[in-house]
Motif scaffolding. Structure first.
Motif, PDB file in Angstrom:
ATOM      1  N   ARG A   1      12.917  -2.510   0.264  1.00  0.00           N
ATOM      2  CA  ARG A   1      11.673  -1.763   0.053  1.00  0.00           C
ATOM      3  C   ARG A   1      11.908  -0.266   0.294  1.00  0.00           C
ATOM      4  O   ARG A   1      11.415   0.584  -0.436  1.00  0.00           O
ATOM      5  CB  ARG A   1      10.585  -2.259   1.003  1.00  0.00           C
ATOM      6  CG  ARG A   1      10.134  -3.649   0.672  1.00  0.00           C
ATOM      7  CD  ARG A   1       8.942  -4.058   1.512  1.00  0.00           C
ATOM      8  NE  ARG A   1       8.497  -5.385   1.121  1.00  0.00           N
ATOM      9  CZ  ARG A   1       7.473  -6.026   1.663  1.00  0.00           C
ATOM     10  NH1 ARG A   1       6.793  -5.451   2.628  1.00  0.00           N
ATOM     11  NH2 ARG A   1       7.134  -7.218   1.252  1.00  0.00           N
TER      12      ARG A   1
ATOM     13  N   GLU B   1      -3.982   4.028   6.709  1.00  0.00           N
ATOM     14  CA  GLU B   1      -4.629   2.826   6.183  1.00  0.00           C
ATOM     15  C   GLU B   1      -5.682   2.311   7.150  1.00  0.00           C
ATOM     16  O   GLU B   1      -5.622   2.550   8.347  1.00  0.00           O
ATOM     17  CB  GLU B   1      -3.581   1.734   5.897  1.00  0.00           C
ATOM     18  CG  GLU B   1      -3.258   1.555   4.424  1.00  0.00           C
ATOM     19  CD  GLU B   1      -4.477   1.365   3.501  1.00  0.00           C
ATOM     20  OE1 GLU B   1      -5.615   1.236   3.961  1.00  0.00           O
ATOM     21  OE2 GLU B   1      -4.268   1.375   2.290  1.00  0.00           O
TER      22      GLU B   1
ATOM     23  N   GLU C   1      10.960   2.361   6.763  1.00  0.00           N
ATOM     24  CA  GLU C   1      10.692   0.957   6.442  1.00  0.00           C
ATOM     25  C   GLU C   1      11.883   0.125   6.921  1.00  0.00           C
ATOM     26  O   GLU C   1      13.024   0.416   6.573  1.00  0.00           O
ATOM     27  CB  GLU C   1      10.500   0.834   4.910  1.00  0.00           C
ATOM     28  CG  GLU C   1      10.568  -0.566   4.310  1.00  0.00           C
ATOM     29  CD  GLU C   1       9.470  -1.531   4.791  1.00  0.00           C
ATOM     30  OE1 GLU C   1       8.287  -1.200   4.679  1.00  0.00           O
ATOM     31  OE2 GLU C   1       9.841  -2.623   5.284  1.00  0.00           O
TER      32      GLU C   1
ATOM     33  N   ARG D   1       0.818  -1.218   0.000  1.00  0.00           N
ATOM     34  CA  ARG D   1       0.000   0.000   0.000  1.00  0.00           C
ATOM     35  C   ARG D   1       0.851   1.267   0.000  1.00  0.00           C
ATOM     36  O   ARG D   1       0.517   2.249  -0.659  1.00  0.00           O
ATOM     37  CB  ARG D   1      -0.950   0.007   1.203  1.00  0.00           C
ATOM     38  CG  ARG D   1      -1.853  -1.186   1.301  1.00  0.00           C
ATOM     39  CD  ARG D   1      -2.760  -1.327   0.115  1.00  0.00           C
ATOM     40  NE  ARG D   1      -3.724  -0.253   0.037  1.00  0.00           N
ATOM     41  CZ  ARG D   1      -4.450   0.038  -1.056  1.00  0.00           C
ATOM     42  NH1 ARG D   1      -4.306  -0.657  -2.151  1.00  0.00           N
ATOM     43  NH2 ARG D   1      -5.299   1.028  -1.051  1.00  0.00           N
TER      44      ARG D   1
ATOM     45  N   GLN E   1       1.325  -2.522   9.072  1.00  0.00           N
ATOM     46  CA  GLN E   1       0.281  -3.530   9.272  1.00  0.00           C
ATOM     47  C   GLN E   1      -0.703  -3.076  10.368  1.00  0.00           C
ATOM     48  O   GLN E   1      -0.373  -2.219  11.185  1.00  0.00           O
ATOM     49  CB  GLN E   1       0.910  -4.883   9.610  1.00  0.00           C
ATOM     50  CG  GLN E   1       1.349  -5.663   8.364  1.00  0.00           C
ATOM     51  CD  GLN E   1       0.164  -6.022   7.454  1.00  0.00           C
ATOM     52  OE1 GLN E   1      -0.991  -5.928   7.852  1.00  0.00           O
ATOM     53  NE2 GLN E   1       0.464  -6.416   6.230  1.00  0.00           N
ATOM     54  N   ASP E   2      -1.871  -3.707  10.359  1.00  0.00           N
ATOM     55  CA  ASP E   2      -3.002  -3.278  11.181  1.00  0.00           C
ATOM     56  C   ASP E   2      -2.651  -2.934  12.643  1.00  0.00           C
ATOM     57  O   ASP E   2      -3.113  -1.937  13.183  1.00  0.00           O
ATOM     58  CB  ASP E   2      -4.084  -4.367  11.199  1.00  0.00           C
ATOM     59  CG  ASP E   2      -4.561  -4.731   9.792  1.00  0.00           C
ATOM     60  OD1 ASP E   2      -4.161  -4.051   8.834  1.00  0.00           O
ATOM     61  OD2 ASP E   2      -5.320  -5.701   9.670  1.00  0.00           O
TER      62      ASP E   2
ATOM     63  N   TRP F   1       9.555   4.235  12.755  1.00  0.00           N
ATOM     64  CA  TRP F   1       8.970   5.573  12.956  1.00  0.00           C
ATOM     65  C   TRP F   1       9.470   6.228  14.226  1.00  0.00           C
ATOM     66  O   TRP F   1       9.485   7.453  14.333  1.00  0.00           O
ATOM     67  CB  TRP F   1       7.445   5.516  12.922  1.00  0.00           C
ATOM     68  CG  TRP F   1       6.828   4.762  14.064  1.00  0.00           C
ATOM     69  CD1 TRP F   1       6.625   5.220  15.327  1.00  0.00           C
ATOM     70  CD2 TRP F   1       6.353   3.416  14.047  1.00  0.00           C
ATOM     71  NE1 TRP F   1       6.059   4.238  16.100  1.00  0.00           N
ATOM     72  CE2 TRP F   1       5.866   3.116  15.334  1.00  0.00           C
ATOM     73  CE3 TRP F   1       6.281   2.432  13.059  1.00  0.00           C
ATOM     74  CZ2 TRP F   1       5.331   1.880  15.675  1.00  0.00           C
ATOM     75  CZ3 TRP F   1       5.740   1.208  13.389  1.00  0.00           C
ATOM     76  CH2 TRP F   1       5.273   0.940  14.684  1.00  0.00           C
TER      77      TRP F   1
HETATM   78  N1  LIG Z   1      -7.484   0.376   1.864  1.00  0.00           N
HETATM   79  C1  LIG Z   1      -7.507  -0.856   1.421  1.00  0.00           C
HETATM   80  O1  LIG Z   1      -8.403  -1.254   0.689  1.00  0.00           O
HETATM   81  C2  LIG Z   1      -6.414  -1.804   1.820  1.00  0.00           C
HETATM   82  C3  LIG Z   1      -6.053  -2.884   0.996  1.00  0.00           C
HETATM   83  C4  LIG Z   1      -5.024  -3.732   1.422  1.00  0.00           C
HETATM   84  C5  LIG Z   1      -4.401  -3.499   2.641  1.00  0.00           C
HETATM   85  N2  LIG Z   1      -4.791  -2.475   3.428  1.00  0.00           N
HETATM   86  C6  LIG Z   1      -4.142  -2.198   4.734  1.00  0.00           C
HETATM   87  O2  LIG Z   1      -2.917  -1.506   4.478  1.00  0.00           O
HETATM   88  C7  LIG Z   1      -1.955  -1.817   5.495  1.00  0.00           C
HETATM   89  C8  LIG Z   1      -0.663  -2.273   4.818  1.00  0.00           C
HETATM   90  O3  LIG Z   1      -0.931  -3.418   4.036  1.00  0.00           O
HETATM   91  P1  LIG Z   1       0.135  -3.928   2.971  1.00  0.00           P
HETATM   92  O4  LIG Z   1      -0.526  -4.969   2.168  1.00  0.00           O
HETATM   93  O5  LIG Z   1       0.790  -2.762   2.304  1.00  0.00           O
HETATM   94  O6  LIG Z   1       1.178  -4.633   3.950  1.00  0.00           O
HETATM   95  P2  LIG Z   1       2.732  -4.904   3.707  1.00  0.00           P
HETATM   96  O7  LIG Z   1       3.105  -5.961   4.666  1.00  0.00           O
HETATM   97  O8  LIG Z   1       2.985  -5.093   2.248  1.00  0.00           O
HETATM   98  O9  LIG Z   1       3.407  -3.525   4.144  1.00  0.00           O
HETATM   99  C9  LIG Z   1       3.618  -3.124   5.485  1.00  0.00           C
HETATM  100  C10 LIG Z   1       5.054  -2.622   5.577  1.00  0.00           C
HETATM  101  O10 LIG Z   1       5.278  -2.036   6.864  1.00  0.00           O
HETATM  102  C11 LIG Z   1       6.633  -2.290   7.164  1.00  0.00           C
HETATM  103  N3  LIG Z   1       6.932  -2.025   8.591  1.00  0.00           N
HETATM  104  C12 LIG Z   1       6.932  -2.911   9.629  1.00  0.00           C
HETATM  105  N4  LIG Z   1       7.344  -2.276  10.750  1.00  0.00           N
HETATM  106  C13 LIG Z   1       7.581  -0.973  10.421  1.00  0.00           C
HETATM  107  C14 LIG Z   1       8.043   0.162  11.132  1.00  0.00           C
HETATM  108  N5  LIG Z   1       8.343   0.098  12.442  1.00  0.00           N
HETATM  109  N6  LIG Z   1       8.175   1.353  10.481  1.00  0.00           N
HETATM  110  C15 LIG Z   1       7.881   1.437   9.176  1.00  0.00           C
HETATM  111  N7  LIG Z   1       7.463   0.370   8.432  1.00  0.00           N
HETATM  112  C16 LIG Z   1       7.306  -0.811   9.049  1.00  0.00           C
HETATM  113  C17 LIG Z   1       6.805  -3.742   6.751  1.00  0.00           C
HETATM  114  O11 LIG Z   1       8.161  -4.115   6.638  1.00  0.00           O
HETATM  115  C18 LIG Z   1       6.085  -3.740   5.416  1.00  0.00           C
HETATM  116  O12 LIG Z   1       6.954  -3.453   4.333  1.00  0.00           O
HETATM  117  C19 LIG Z   1      -2.612  -2.854   6.382  1.00  0.00           C
HETATM  118  O13 LIG Z   1      -3.114  -2.231   7.522  1.00  0.00           O
HETATM  119  C20 LIG Z   1      -3.745  -3.407   5.513  1.00  0.00           C
HETATM  120  O14 LIG Z   1      -4.831  -3.924   6.257  1.00  0.00           O
HETATM  121  C21 LIG Z   1      -5.772  -1.629   3.033  1.00  0.00           C
END
Ligand SMILES: NC(=O)c1ccc[n+]([C@@H]2O[C@H](COP(=O)([O-])OP(=O)(O)OC[C@H]3O[C@@H](n4cnc5c(N)ncnc54)[C@H](O)[C@@H]3O)[C@@H](O)[C@H]2O)c1
Length: 436
Positions: free
Chosen positions: A46, A104, A41, A19, A83-84, A65
């Motif tokens: 990434r 998100e 990240e 996302r 993530q959530d 962060w």
């Molecule tokens: N709006 C929508 O329709 C929709 C669709 C899919 C997913 N989502 C939501 O979007 C969010 C992300 O989903 P995604 O599929 O991109 O997940 P993803 O796992 O691809 O991305 C999350 C990223 O966060 C990183 N991360 C972990 N710890 C971190 C930190 N301390 N600081 C910064 N980054 C960190 C991870 O390494 C990962 O690259 C979730 O909450 C998911 O539920 C929303």
């Protein structure tokens, strides 16, 4: 799209996964409107991929962060795509540092944490847009317009189905990131906070007075495992016939680095190497596990019933077991009926006065060649609105602000409470203030 007077908005992306990459692409599409100036990240490849695309200087590439705590403000907005379970902490921190938030969904995984986020934004006077992309999806916006115009009269009932899709469910909710409530959250929140929000939105702010929900994990569990199945798909004798086999989901030709494969294996895309590495990955990755032998516990089937203050009713069905990955809706009113098949062209309205059906298409279209086009263009319209809101200092351009999103998240928590505690007549109360 943007007006001449729209100034450049700067952003920091927190979470550069699927996302984060998608939203930051708006800066590649419209470099005069959005500039990514910092990335956060933990995974270097990434971080650097997005960092390099946007020419982010090395000193503005962070792993966590928390490294930004107390630092000077680097940008206008923070785009939070972790993530959530990792939404609340960065959201509260960044709001406290004066960043507007594109956050998100779900906002967070507990009621209290959702409240903390809204309060932090209010306290610090920053805008919050929750990524309820469906509010920005042109056919959903068109349905809202039709309902608000009174064309079908007073809304009496809504039947709404979220067809997750059998293989999509297996990917995300049996083997993947959203399979286990303790590790992420329950599936109604992860998948259908969008749908609960949409029902509330379509009902024009009428309050829900009663909610109930039933559902369970019916199928993806050990007792349903076929006798001959083994623990991993690539060595399973049933892999050709099992609809959920990883071989059938990820290795069908042509094997390319596209979602959902990109979630399993996100090495750089090289057609000579990618299929081999993906196959190798599936030998050991969670995505190669038998769907009847995973550590999943989230519902694959759930229904929610709503009663509104004016007597209107709605229900939502979330199902894993569908061929299509689309939403279907039927809305009845005092003067007509509306049905929607989930597509941009698929709205039909029947008038009780003329006894005729008419087809209505959503008119808004995403500009050609933009990279931010996920969810049928909804992702584009979401970022477009948010960036405009910040550039023009006009929060009314955000359709999915903090207070309403908090309200609809609370409905999801209430529905889940009803399911778990067998409360079939669950009164909805106003959210209580968060504790400090
Ligand atoms: N709006 C929508 O329709 C929709 C669709 C899919 C997913 N989502 C939501 O979007 C969010 C992300 O989903 P995604 O599929 O991109 O997940 P993803 O796992 O691809 O991305 C999350 C990223 O966060 C990183 N991360 C972990 N710890 C971190 C930190 N301390 N600081 C910064 N980054 C960190 C991870 O390494 C990962 O690259 C979730 O909450 C998911 O539920 C929303």
């Amino acid at each position: 799209m943007g007006n001449e007077e729209d100034r450049l908005v700067t952003a920091i992306v927190i979470g550069c996964g699927n996302r984060g990459e998608n939203y930051s692409n708006f800066g590649r599409d419209f470099p005069k409107r959005l500039k990514i100036v910092a990335v956060v990240e933990p995974l270097k490849h990434r971080r650097d991929r997005i960092g390099d695309w946007h020419k982010v200087p090395p000193q503005n590439r962070f792993s966590h962060w928390e490294e930004l705590k107390g630092s000077k403000k680097l940008a206008d907005v923070a785009i939070i795509c972790t993530q959530d379970k990792d939404h609340m902490a960065p959201a509260v921190q960044m709001a406290g540092q004066g960043y507007h938030l594109l956050l998100e969904k779900p906002m967070a995984v507990t009621e209290k944490d959702c409240q903390k986020i809204t309060e932090a934004c209010q306290r610090n006077g920053v805008m919050l847009a929750v990524c309820h992309v469906l509010r920005y999806y042109p056919p959903c916006a068109k349905i809202k317009e039709i309902l608000d115009s009174g064309e079908i009269g007073e809304v009496m009932s809504i039947n709404h189905v979220e067809n997750i899709g059998y293989w999509h469910f297996a990917h995300s909710f049996v083997r993947g990131n959203w399979r286990n409530e303790g590790e992420s959250t329950f599936s109604l929140l992860a998948k259908c906070c969008h749908d609960v929000d949409l029902i509330y939105y379509w009902m024009g702010g009428k309050e829900v007075v009663n909610i109930s929900s039933f559902g369970s994990l019916q199928h993806f569990k050990k007792e349903k495992k076929p006798l001959l199945a083994t623990d991993r798909c690539l060595t399973c004798p049933l892999s050709k016939s099992c609809p959920y086999s990883a071989e059938r989901i990820y290795l069908k030709e042509p094997v390319i680095k596209q979602w959902p494969n990109s979630v399993v294996c996100d090495i750089e895309d090289d057609p000579r190497v990618y299929p081999k590495v993906l196959r190798k990955t599936l030998e050991t990755s969670p995505y190669g596990r038998c769907v009847y032998d995973c550590d999943n516990d989230v519902c694959d089937t759930q229904m929610v019933n709503f009663m509104f203050e004016n007597g209107a009713v709605a229900n939502l069905t979330m199902t894993a077991f569908s061929a299509e990955i689309t939403r279907h809706t039927r809305i009845t009113g005092s003067l007509g009926e509306l049905v929607w098949d989930g597509s941009s062209q698929g709205i039909k309205v029947y008038s009780f006065k003329t006894n005729e059906w008419k087809s209505i298409s959503a008119d808004a279209v995403v500009p050609n060649n933009v990279l931010t086009r996920g969810h049928g263009g909804a992702d584009f319209f979401l970022v477009d609105s948010f960036i405009k809101a910040v550039a023009r200092k006009d929060p009314s351009l955000i359709k999915s602000g903090g207070e309403e999103s908090l309200k609809t998240h609370m409905l999801v928590f209430k529905a889940e409470e009803s399911r778990k505690q067998n409360l079939i007549n669950h009164l909805v109360n106003k959210p209580t203030p968060a504790h400090p």
